[in-house]
Motif scaffolding. Structure first.
Motif, PDB file in Angstrom:
ATOM      1  N   ARG A  32     -46.702   1.781 -26.244  1.00 65.77           N
ATOM      2  CA  ARG A  32     -47.920   1.003 -26.012  1.00 65.77           C
ATOM      3  C   ARG A  32     -48.803   1.010 -27.252  1.00 65.77           C
ATOM      4  O   ARG A  32     -49.097   2.046 -27.822  1.00 65.77           O
ATOM      5  CB  ARG A  32     -48.689   1.548 -24.822  1.00 65.77           C
ATOM      6  N   THR A  33     -49.241  -0.179 -27.640  1.00 71.50           N
ATOM      7  CA  THR A  33     -50.141  -0.340 -28.775  1.00 71.50           C
ATOM      8  C   THR A  33     -51.535  -0.607 -28.228  1.00 71.50           C
ATOM      9  O   THR A  33     -51.699  -1.407 -27.314  1.00 71.50           O
ATOM     10  CB  THR A  33     -49.690  -1.515 -29.658  1.00 71.50           C
ATOM     11  N   GLU A  34     -52.499   0.064 -28.793  1.00 75.28           N
ATOM     12  CA  GLU A  34     -53.895  -0.094 -28.354  1.00 75.28           C
ATOM     13  C   GLU A  34     -54.294  -1.568 -28.330  1.00 75.28           C
ATOM     14  O   GLU A  34     -54.103  -2.291 -29.302  1.00 75.28           O
ATOM     15  CB  GLU A  34     -54.819   0.685 -29.292  1.00 75.28           C
ATOM     16  N   PRO A  74     -49.087  -4.179 -21.970  1.00 76.08           N
ATOM     17  CA  PRO A  74     -48.195  -3.034 -21.772  1.00 76.08           C
ATOM     18  C   PRO A  74     -46.741  -3.432 -22.037  1.00 76.08           C
ATOM     19  O   PRO A  74     -46.389  -4.610 -21.973  1.00 76.08           O
ATOM     20  CB  PRO A  74     -48.407  -2.666 -20.302  1.00 76.08           C
ATOM     21  N   PRO A  75     -45.913  -2.446 -22.330  1.00 78.68           N
ATOM     22  CA  PRO A  75     -44.489  -2.736 -22.509  1.00 78.68           C
ATOM     23  C   PRO A  75     -43.908  -3.375 -21.251  1.00 78.68           C
ATOM     24  O   PRO A  75     -44.460  -3.235 -20.153  1.00 78.68           O
ATOM     25  CB  PRO A  75     -43.863  -1.356 -22.745  1.00 78.68           C
ATOM     26  N   GLY A 131     -47.899   1.933 -16.540  1.00 73.93           N
ATOM     27  CA  GLY A 131     -47.851   1.694 -17.973  1.00 73.93           C
ATOM     28  C   GLY A 131     -46.872   0.628 -18.406  1.00 73.93           C
ATOM     29  O   GLY A 131     -46.624   0.467 -19.597  1.00 73.93           O
ATOM     30  N   ALA A 132     -46.298  -0.104 -17.439  1.00 74.87           N
ATOM     31  CA  ALA A 132     -45.354  -1.177 -17.784  1.00 74.87           C
ATOM     32  C   ALA A 132     -45.576  -2.363 -16.874  1.00 74.87           C
ATOM     33  O   ALA A 132     -46.031  -2.217 -15.739  1.00 74.87           O
ATOM     34  CB  ALA A 132     -43.916  -0.696 -17.651  1.00 74.87           C
ATOM     35  N   ARG A 150     -43.061  -7.345 -28.222  1.00 71.26           N
ATOM     36  CA  ARG A 150     -43.464  -6.449 -27.141  1.00 71.26           C
ATOM     37  C   ARG A 150     -42.313  -5.487 -26.821  1.00 71.26           C
ATOM     38  O   ARG A 150     -41.172  -5.914 -26.650  1.00 71.26           O
ATOM     39  CB  ARG A 150     -43.792  -7.297 -25.919  1.00 71.26           C
ATOM     40  N   LEU A 170     -42.965   4.811 -22.627  1.00 69.38           N
ATOM     41  CA  LEU A 170     -43.960   3.754 -22.420  1.00 69.38           C
ATOM     42  C   LEU A 170     -45.259   4.084 -23.141  1.00 69.38           C
ATOM     43  O   LEU A 170     -45.862   3.214 -23.776  1.00 69.38           O
ATOM     44  CB  LEU A 170     -44.218   3.548 -20.929  1.00 69.38           C
ATOM     45  N   ALA A 171     -45.700   5.334 -23.052  1.00 70.39           N
ATOM     46  CA  ALA A 171     -46.937   5.740 -23.726  1.00 70.39           C
ATOM     47  C   ALA A 171     -46.795   5.594 -25.231  1.00 70.39           C
ATOM     48  O   ALA A 171     -47.715   5.117 -25.910  1.00 70.39           O
ATOM     49  CB  ALA A 171     -47.286   7.182 -23.353  1.00 70.39           C
ATOM     50  N   GLU A 226     -52.987  -4.029 -26.799  1.00 69.52           N
ATOM     51  CA  GLU A 226     -51.901  -4.968 -26.554  1.00 69.52           C
ATOM     52  C   GLU A 226     -51.495  -4.922 -25.082  1.00 69.52           C
ATOM     53  O   GLU A 226     -51.853  -4.011 -24.346  1.00 69.52           O
ATOM     54  CB  GLU A 226     -50.687  -4.609 -27.426  1.00 69.52           C
TER      55      GLU A 226
END
Length: 115
Positions: A18-20, A24-25, A45-46, A67, A14-15, A22
């Motif tokens: 993850r795009t800055e 979260p996944p 984180g999701a 995504r 997930l980390a 955006e």
């Protein structure tokens, strides 16, 4: 090829996914509603989206192809099928949570009921 991510490794996936700036996944749980009532998870984180496997094709337009998506089911079989389906329909980054929620209970959180 579909990434196979053991539950214990999901936080790192997930980390990385993850795009800055955006959203979260997605953690897409493709089990049935009765299964969700027995056991569910919400990793940091999701964003959790619960969508039964059979409902995904007609609801595909609700999901963002750009995504990252990690798929979850009971043992990993249904989620693998959905992961392949999403990949065939142009989703950029898709992973299967290997072993499903059963493995989650063993590897990450023993308070998650096994069924």
């Amino acid at each position: 090829m579909i990434e196979q991510v053991p539950p214990r490794d999901l936080p790192a996936w997930l980390a990385d996914a993850r795009t800055e700036g955006e959203a979260p996944p997605l953690l897409l749980d493709c089990r049935e509603p009765a299964e969700w009532r027995v056991a569910t998870v919400q990793p940091d984180g999701a964003e959790l989206v619960q969508m039964p496997m059979h409902s995904i094709p007609p609801r595909l337009h609700e999901l963002d192809r750009d995504r990252p998506v990690a798929l979850l089911c009971h043992h990993g079989g249904r989620s693998m099928q959905v992961a392949m389906f999403l990949k065939q329909h142009g989703f950029a980054r898709v992973a299967n949570i290997a072993g499903g929620i059963d493995a989650w209970s063993v590897q990450v959180d023993p308070t998650v009921p096994r069924y």
